[in-house]
Scaffold this motif. Structure first.
Motif, mmCIF file in Angstrom:
data_model
loop_
_atom_site.group_PDB
_atom_site.id
_atom_site.type_symbol
_atom_site.label_atom_id
_atom_site.label_comp_id
_atom_site.label_asym_id
_atom_site.label_seq_id
_atom_site.Cartn_x
_atom_site.Cartn_y
_atom_site.Cartn_z
ATOM 1 N N GLN A 64 14.785 32.027 -5.769
ATOM 2 C CA GLN A 64 14.322 30.811 -6.434
ATOM 3 C C GLN A 64 14.361 29.612 -5.499
ATOM 4 O O GLN A 64 13.441 28.799 -5.478
ATOM 5 C CB GLN A 64 15.154 30.538 -7.696
ATOM 6 C CG GLN A 64 15.008 31.590 -8.775
ATOM 7 C CD GLN A 64 13.568 31.837 -9.175
ATOM 8 O OE1 GLN A 64 12.788 30.910 -9.397
ATOM 9 N NE2 GLN A 64 13.192 33.099 -9.248
ATOM 10 N N SER A 66 14.016 29.659 -2.347
ATOM 11 C CA SER A 66 12.968 29.832 -1.339
ATOM 12 C C SER A 66 11.592 29.451 -1.839
ATOM 13 O O SER A 66 10.729 29.087 -1.045
ATOM 14 C CB SER A 66 12.938 31.284 -0.854
ATOM 15 O OG SER A 66 14.146 31.610 -0.203
ATOM 16 N N LYS A 67 11.367 29.516 -3.148
ATOM 17 C CA LYS A 67 10.010 29.291 -3.659
ATOM 18 C C LYS A 67 9.861 28.081 -4.562
ATOM 19 O O LYS A 67 8.753 27.690 -4.875
ATOM 20 C CB LYS A 67 9.507 30.535 -4.380
ATOM 21 C CG LYS A 67 10.221 30.862 -5.661
ATOM 22 C CD LYS A 67 9.630 32.093 -6.310
ATOM 23 C CE LYS A 67 10.105 32.165 -7.754
ATOM 24 N NZ LYS A 67 9.362 33.102 -8.529
ATOM 25 N N ASP A 68 10.974 27.473 -4.994
ATOM 26 C CA ASP A 68 10.887 26.427 -6.007
ATOM 27 C C ASP A 68 11.722 25.212 -5.617
ATOM 28 O O ASP A 68 12.949 25.256 -5.651
ATOM 29 C CB ASP A 68 11.366 26.986 -7.346
ATOM 30 C CG ASP A 68 11.296 25.985 -8.483
ATOM 31 O OD1 ASP A 68 10.836 24.847 -8.278
ATOM 32 O OD2 ASP A 68 11.726 26.358 -9.597
ATOM 33 N N GLU A 106 9.718 40.635 -4.950
ATOM 34 C CA GLU A 106 9.092 39.314 -4.952
ATOM 35 C C GLU A 106 9.419 38.548 -3.675
ATOM 36 O O GLU A 106 8.561 37.863 -3.113
ATOM 37 C CB GLU A 106 9.535 38.509 -6.178
ATOM 38 C CG GLU A 106 8.800 37.197 -6.316
ATOM 39 C CD GLU A 106 9.159 36.424 -7.580
ATOM 40 O OE1 GLU A 106 8.779 35.234 -7.650
ATOM 41 O OE2 GLU A 106 9.801 36.984 -8.489
ATOM 42 N N PHE A 107 10.660 38.669 -3.194
ATOM 43 C CA PHE A 107 11.018 37.981 -1.964
ATOM 44 C C PHE A 107 10.248 38.559 -0.771
ATOM 45 O O PHE A 107 9.781 37.812 0.091
ATOM 46 C CB PHE A 107 12.530 38.041 -1.695
ATOM 47 C CG PHE A 107 12.935 37.208 -0.520
ATOM 48 C CD1 PHE A 107 13.130 35.842 -0.673
ATOM 49 C CD2 PHE A 107 13.064 37.765 0.740
ATOM 50 C CE1 PHE A 107 13.460 35.047 0.424
ATOM 51 C CE2 PHE A 107 13.401 36.986 1.834
ATOM 52 C CZ PHE A 107 13.598 35.620 1.673
ATOM 53 N N LEU A 110 6.890 37.159 -0.878
ATOM 54 C CA LEU A 110 6.956 35.760 -0.437
ATOM 55 C C LEU A 110 6.974 35.684 1.091
ATOM 56 O O LEU A 110 6.269 34.869 1.687
ATOM 57 C CB LEU A 110 8.195 35.090 -1.022
ATOM 58 C CG LEU A 110 8.440 33.634 -0.622
ATOM 59 C CD1 LEU A 110 7.364 32.722 -1.211
ATOM 60 C CD2 LEU A 110 9.829 33.193 -1.086
ATOM 61 N N SER A 114 4.244 33.619 3.726
ATOM 62 C CA SER A 114 4.876 32.351 4.103
ATOM 63 C C SER A 114 4.994 32.234 5.614
ATOM 64 O O SER A 114 4.955 33.229 6.329
ATOM 65 C CB SER A 114 6.296 32.274 3.516
ATOM 66 O OG SER A 114 6.283 32.334 2.123
ATOM 67 N N LEU A 120 12.025 24.634 4.758
ATOM 68 C CA LEU A 120 11.711 24.403 3.353
ATOM 69 C C LEU A 120 11.890 22.919 3.073
ATOM 70 O O LEU A 120 12.941 22.352 3.387
ATOM 71 C CB LEU A 120 12.626 25.235 2.456
ATOM 72 C CG LEU A 120 12.479 26.755 2.625
ATOM 73 C CD1 LEU A 120 13.579 27.486 1.873
ATOM 74 C CD2 LEU A 120 11.111 27.207 2.150
ATOM 75 N N ILE A 128 12.416 30.544 5.433
ATOM 76 C CA ILE A 128 12.336 31.865 4.807
ATOM 77 C C ILE A 128 13.051 32.907 5.667
ATOM 78 O O ILE A 128 13.727 33.800 5.137
ATOM 79 C CB ILE A 128 10.868 32.264 4.536
ATOM 80 C CG1 ILE A 128 10.204 31.285 3.562
ATOM 81 C CG2 ILE A 128 10.766 33.696 4.025
ATOM 82 C CD1 ILE A 128 10.803 31.251 2.167
#
Length: 157
Positions: A64, A66-68, A106-107, A110, A114, A120, A128
């Protein structure tokens, strides 16, 4: 994405899935007797269930983060470790394993989409690549503890 990035992502993926020097969580849990999920060994602060749930929570948090940019991490350490020694039911156990696997997938996806090296924007220097290495390191450490507990319980091959 250049060829070097593809090579790094392939190696990170292998590492996240168990690497070549470690085993995967699935292998560490294969044929585990259900009654051992909540057992604690002498002088050990946690059970196999608590380790599995800790892996799930921490890995979810790293994904989370890493993406949000709006993600708020759980409170350390209280919210990263379950209080219960054992899962309340089979569904909770299976759900934790399912989420670990899906979050890992999912990671990996990603990573594939990416820039591994770009900081980030919501972090303090993380990228990442760092999150992938941290996730692999963290998971391997606790998977090793699961194997050690199973050996202690006489439940390892």
């Amino acid at each position: 994405m250049d060829n070097h990035d593809k090579i790094i992502i392939a190696e990170l993926t292998k590492l996240l899935l168990g690497g070549t020097a470690h085993i995967s969580l699935q292998d560490a849990l294969r044929d585990l007797k259900p009654e051992l999920r909540g057992e604690k060994a002498a002088h050990m602060p946690y059970s196999i269930w608590q380790l599995v749930e800790h892996i799930r929570i921490a890995q979810w948090d790293m994904l989370q983060f890493s993406k949000d940019a709006e993600h708020k991490s759980p409170k350390w350490p209280d919210d990263y470790w379950p209080k219960e020694n054992a899962p309340a039911n089979e569904s909770l156990w299976a759900g934790a394993i399912t989420q670990i696997n899906s979050d890992l997938d999912e990671f990996i996806e990603l990573m594939e989409h990416s820039n591994l090296y770009e900081k980030l924007p919501h972090g303090d220097g993380q990228n990442i690549l760092r999150e992938a290495l941290q996730m692999a390191d963290h998971n391997a450490y606790h998977i090793g503890e699961i194997v050690a507990l199973r050996r202690f319980f006489g439940d390892w091959k």
